[in-house]
Design a protein around this motif. Structure first.
Motif, mmCIF file in Angstrom:
data_model
loop_
_atom_site.group_PDB
_atom_site.id
_atom_site.type_symbol
_atom_site.label_atom_id
_atom_site.label_comp_id
_atom_site.label_asym_id
_atom_site.label_seq_id
_atom_site.Cartn_x
_atom_site.Cartn_y
_atom_site.Cartn_z
ATOM 1 N N ILE A 297 0.818 -1.210 0.000
ATOM 2 C CA ILE A 297 0.000 0.000 0.000
ATOM 3 C C ILE A 297 0.854 1.264 0.000
ATOM 4 O O ILE A 297 0.321 2.356 -0.095
ATOM 5 N N GLY A 298 2.182 1.098 0.126
ATOM 6 C CA GLY A 298 3.072 2.244 0.003
ATOM 7 C C GLY A 298 3.154 3.127 1.225
ATOM 8 O O GLY A 298 2.992 4.352 1.133
ATOM 9 N N VAL A 299 3.390 2.525 2.394
ATOM 10 C CA VAL A 299 3.596 3.304 3.617
ATOM 11 C C VAL A 299 4.835 2.809 4.343
ATOM 12 O O VAL A 299 5.172 1.632 4.289
ATOM 13 N N GLY A 300 5.520 3.727 5.021
ATOM 14 C CA GLY A 300 6.570 3.363 5.960
ATOM 15 C C GLY A 300 5.969 3.398 7.351
ATOM 16 O O GLY A 300 5.218 4.332 7.676
ATOM 17 N N ILE A 301 6.219 2.402 8.176
ATOM 18 C CA ILE A 301 5.526 2.274 9.454
ATOM 19 C C ILE A 301 6.488 2.077 10.613
ATOM 20 O O ILE A 301 7.658 1.737 10.434
ATOM 21 N N GLU A 318 -1.141 -0.050 20.508
ATOM 22 C CA GLU A 318 -1.303 -0.996 19.411
ATOM 23 C C GLU A 318 -1.392 -0.249 18.092
ATOM 24 O O GLU A 318 -1.559 0.961 18.056
ATOM 25 N N GLY A 319 -1.297 -1.000 16.997
ATOM 26 C CA GLY A 319 -1.408 -0.404 15.686
ATOM 27 C C GLY A 319 -0.061 -0.157 15.041
ATOM 28 O O GLY A 319 0.996 -0.423 15.623
ATOM 29 N N ALA A 320 -0.104 0.363 13.818
ATOM 30 C CA ALA A 320 1.108 0.692 13.062
ATOM 31 C C ALA A 320 1.092 2.179 12.752
ATOM 32 O O ALA A 320 0.161 2.687 12.114
ATOM 33 N N LEU A 321 2.105 2.886 13.238
ATOM 34 C CA LEU A 321 2.215 4.327 13.006
ATOM 35 C C LEU A 321 2.736 4.584 11.605
ATOM 36 O O LEU A 321 3.812 4.102 11.232
ATOM 37 N N VAL A 322 1.987 5.322 10.811
ATOM 38 C CA VAL A 322 2.407 5.659 9.449
ATOM 39 C C VAL A 322 3.462 6.758 9.530
ATOM 40 O O VAL A 322 3.178 7.886 9.928
ATOM 41 N N LYS A 337 -2.280 9.620 5.647
ATOM 42 C CA LYS A 337 -1.264 10.641 5.859
ATOM 43 C C LYS A 337 -0.278 10.192 6.931
ATOM 44 O O LYS A 337 -0.598 9.341 7.773
ATOM 45 N N ALA A 338 0.901 10.773 6.892
ATOM 46 C CA ALA A 338 1.876 10.521 7.955
ATOM 47 C C ALA A 338 1.279 10.959 9.280
ATOM 48 O O ALA A 338 0.667 12.025 9.378
ATOM 49 N N GLY A 339 1.450 10.123 10.292
ATOM 50 C CA GLY A 339 0.871 10.404 11.602
ATOM 51 C C GLY A 339 -0.369 9.592 11.885
ATOM 52 O O GLY A 339 -0.786 9.458 13.041
ATOM 53 N N ASP A 340 -0.985 9.034 10.831
ATOM 54 C CA ASP A 340 -2.112 8.117 11.048
ATOM 55 C C ASP A 340 -1.621 6.854 11.744
ATOM 56 O O ASP A 340 -0.480 6.431 11.546
ATOM 57 N N ILE A 341 -2.486 6.264 12.539
ATOM 58 C CA ILE A 341 -2.166 4.979 13.164
ATOM 59 C C ILE A 341 -3.159 3.948 12.630
ATOM 60 O O ILE A 341 -4.372 4.068 12.836
ATOM 61 N N ILE A 342 -2.649 2.961 11.907
ATOM 62 C CA ILE A 342 -3.497 1.933 11.297
ATOM 63 C C ILE A 342 -3.864 0.905 12.362
ATOM 64 O O ILE A 342 -2.996 0.244 12.931
ATOM 65 N N LEU A 343 -5.171 0.780 12.630
ATOM 66 C CA LEU A 343 -5.673 -0.125 13.657
ATOM 67 C C LEU A 343 -6.148 -1.454 13.076
ATOM 68 O O LEU A 343 -6.014 -2.494 13.710
ATOM 69 N N THR A 489 7.304 10.187 12.827
ATOM 70 C CA THR A 489 6.962 9.532 14.079
ATOM 71 C C THR A 489 6.568 10.582 15.096
ATOM 72 O O THR A 489 6.811 11.777 14.908
ATOM 73 N N PHE A 490 5.928 10.167 16.185
ATOM 74 C CA PHE A 490 5.551 11.086 17.232
ATOM 75 C C PHE A 490 6.642 11.181 18.293
ATOM 76 O O PHE A 490 7.233 10.164 18.683
ATOM 77 N N VAL A 491 6.908 12.377 18.738
ATOM 78 C CA VAL A 491 7.860 12.631 19.810
ATOM 79 C C VAL A 491 7.092 13.324 20.923
ATOM 80 O O VAL A 491 6.445 14.354 20.697
ATOM 81 N N VAL A 492 7.148 12.764 22.125
ATOM 82 C CA VAL A 492 6.412 13.333 23.267
ATOM 83 C C VAL A 492 7.383 14.124 24.150
ATOM 84 O O VAL A 492 8.409 13.594 24.587
ATOM 85 N N ILE A 493 7.041 15.386 24.420
ATOM 86 C CA ILE A 493 7.879 16.251 25.249
ATOM 87 C C ILE A 493 7.006 16.822 26.379
ATOM 88 O O ILE A 493 5.861 17.206 26.148
ATOM 89 N N THR A 494 7.572 16.878 27.569
ATOM 90 C CA THR A 494 6.866 17.470 28.715
ATOM 91 C C THR A 494 7.692 18.640 29.255
ATOM 92 O O THR A 494 8.733 18.431 29.888
#
Length: 495
Positions: A297-301, A318-322, A337-343, A489-494
């Motif tokens: 399907i042409g995604v990097g995960i 759970e899931g695959a992060l696009v 889109k990038a940032g979607d999470i495939i469930l 990818t997602f980066v979490v900062i506090t």
């Protein structure tokens, strides 16, 4: 009177002795009974242990030795480690899953002189016959790079084999030899195998034909980072066992021995087999067309970790992060889109990222499939037309350094992308990181990263990004969707 007392005393003494003798015999009898029962239990336990002799006698003739040769002119100058798909040789896990078979190539100083077309030994492995007309299964890495392949049966008959097809991604190869009424192994059902059950491996470790080892299944669906999940066992397997069968007690093959965990190149207590159900799916395609056709399907995960799941409102990690979407590919056309999470893909749950390529790969190209994704706090469904798997090229990135604005709270210097960067990276929005310090640097952000989203808000300008970040309250976690190269990818900062 004295005589009477003496008689009574004597009688009492005799009576006491009789009592002791009686009970001594009684206890001796109990001990003998216990020993007899224990011996019976031991004999019963011995009878319950599996006897593999009938199985080996029945199945052994269908297990073959495979040796490969190369032309002298094609022999490499140095013996190389077998390639492990998906891992760079410099990766610290490269040595974790080393292949059984090491190519046995002569070194330059040992290289024999003579005709450049002369055959020299390359390696050894195992295989097994699945069809009386001569179809043989083995590993791809056993026959990879060979000019000639020879199959030897237990009755010492030797055949030159033809490669019907070979699939590197699953490490499965199908060979054909000219024979009729050959002994075969019955194909089993690996889904019925259970952890703790006895299994047997037959192969040619170190070239020692028809060597039998036994053990138990120690895990199923073991994910090693490769395309297929594996059956993990404690069966002793070594170089040369590659391609040999893993058998249940009914003499049915439930897997192909393919890998070991080793720091030395030899057996260390853990081995891996490709499930036979997956093998036969590949073998059927190889037999029909000589190649394996897979969907894409042409995604990097990537995987979804706990922090990202929490920040995005998911109940579980759970899931695959696009991370990336190939421009013009099936997923791009479907709207992912990038940032979607495939469930889910076509109704099948995606528990971890490695589930997706296996499920998509088993889908026939041209199939219309539904994809359920998590986007900005809610589920969305898309319909994608599955394409055919192909290798894709990664575009290079051009670096520029325009004037940046500073975000003190996170330690980031960002700016709007230039026209060249938009064209080069295919950006429609986002801001480019020009410098990274403090909190941002501590979570791994570097210059050149592109910030596409903050929380559920798409970023369209550096000004907007700064306003959002500076309005954050202390202790409030923020999830940044960050693109690096072609992956996001997602980066979490506090703060």
């Amino acid at each position: 009177m004295e005589i009477t007392i003496e008689k009574e005393s004597s009688m009492k003494t005799i009576s006491h002795r009789n009592w002791v003798y009686r009970y001594q015999h009684f206890f001796a009898l109990i001990i003998l009974c216990a020993m007899f029962a224990f011996a019976n239990q031991a004999r019963a336990a011995a009878r319950d242990l599996p006897d593999f002799s009938d199985l080996v006698e029945k199945v052994g003739p269908a297990v073959v030795n495979i040796r490969t040769t190369q032309k002298l002119s094609q022999v490499a100058q140095q013996q190389q480690m077998p390639e492990i798909p998906g891992l760079d040789p410099n990766d610290p896990f490269y040595d974790f899953f080393r292949r059984f078979m090491q190519p046995q190539q002569p070194q330059p100083q040992q290289m024999p002189h003579g005709n450049p077309n002369r055959e020299v030994p390359r390696g050894v492995g195992s295989g097994f016959i699945i069809d009386p007309n001569g179809y043989v299964l083995t590993n791809h890495h056993v026959i990879e790079g060979a000019d000639n392949i020879y199959v030897t049966l237990t009755d010492k008959r030797e055949f030159k084999a033809k490669v019907i097809g070979s699939d590197k991604r699953t490490d499965v190869a199908l060979l054909k030899i000219d024979g009729k009424d050959l002994p075969t192994i019955k194909i089993g059902d690996d889904s019925k195998a259970k952890v703790g059950q006895w299994v047997v491996a037959i192969g040619s470790p170190f070239g020692l034909d028809n060597t039998v080892t036994a053990g138990i299944i120690s895990a199923k669906a073991r994910d090693t980072g490769e395309y297929l999940p594996f059956i993990q066992t404690d069966v002793a397997v070594n170089p040369g066992n590659s391609g040999g069968p893993l058998l249940n007690l009914d003499g049915e093959v439930i897997g192909i021995n393919s890998q070991i965990y080793s720091r030395t190149g030899g057996f260390m207590g853990i081995s891996f087999a490709i499930p036979i159900d997956e093998v036969m799916r590949v073998a059927d395609q190889l037999k029909k067309t000589g190649k394996v056709t897979r969907g894409r399907i042409g995604v990097g995960i990537g995987d979804v970790d706990e922090d990202v799941a929490k920040a995005l409102g998911l109940n579980a990690s759970e899931g695959a992060l696009v991370g990336s979407v190939s421009k013009g590919g099936p997923a791009d056309k479907a709207g992912l889109k990038a940032g979607d999470i495939i469930l889910k893909f076509n109704g099948k749950d995606i528990k971890k990222a490695s589930d997706l390529p296996r499920i998509v790969g088993d889908t026939q190209p041209g199939t219309k499939a539904t994809i359920l994704v998590w986007r900005k706090g809610s589920e969305k469904s898309f319909t994608v037309t599955v394409g055919e798997f192909e290798n894709e090229k990664v575009a290079s990135k051009k670096e520029e350094k325009p004037k940046a604005t500073v975000t003190d709270k996170l330690g980031l210097s960002v700016s709007d992308p230039t026209a060249d960067e938009k064209a080069q990276l295919g950006l429609e929005s986002g801001v480019v990181v020009r410098a990274s310090d403090g909190l941002a640097a501590s979570v791994g952000m570097v210059p050149g990263d592109v910030i596409l989203r903050v929380g559920r808000t798409d970023i369209t300008s550096a000004k907007q990004f700064n306003e959002i970040v500076n309005s954050m309250k202390p202790g409030q976690s923020i999830a940044l969707l960050v693109r690096r190269g072609d992956n996001s990818t997602f980066v979490v900062i506090t703060p």
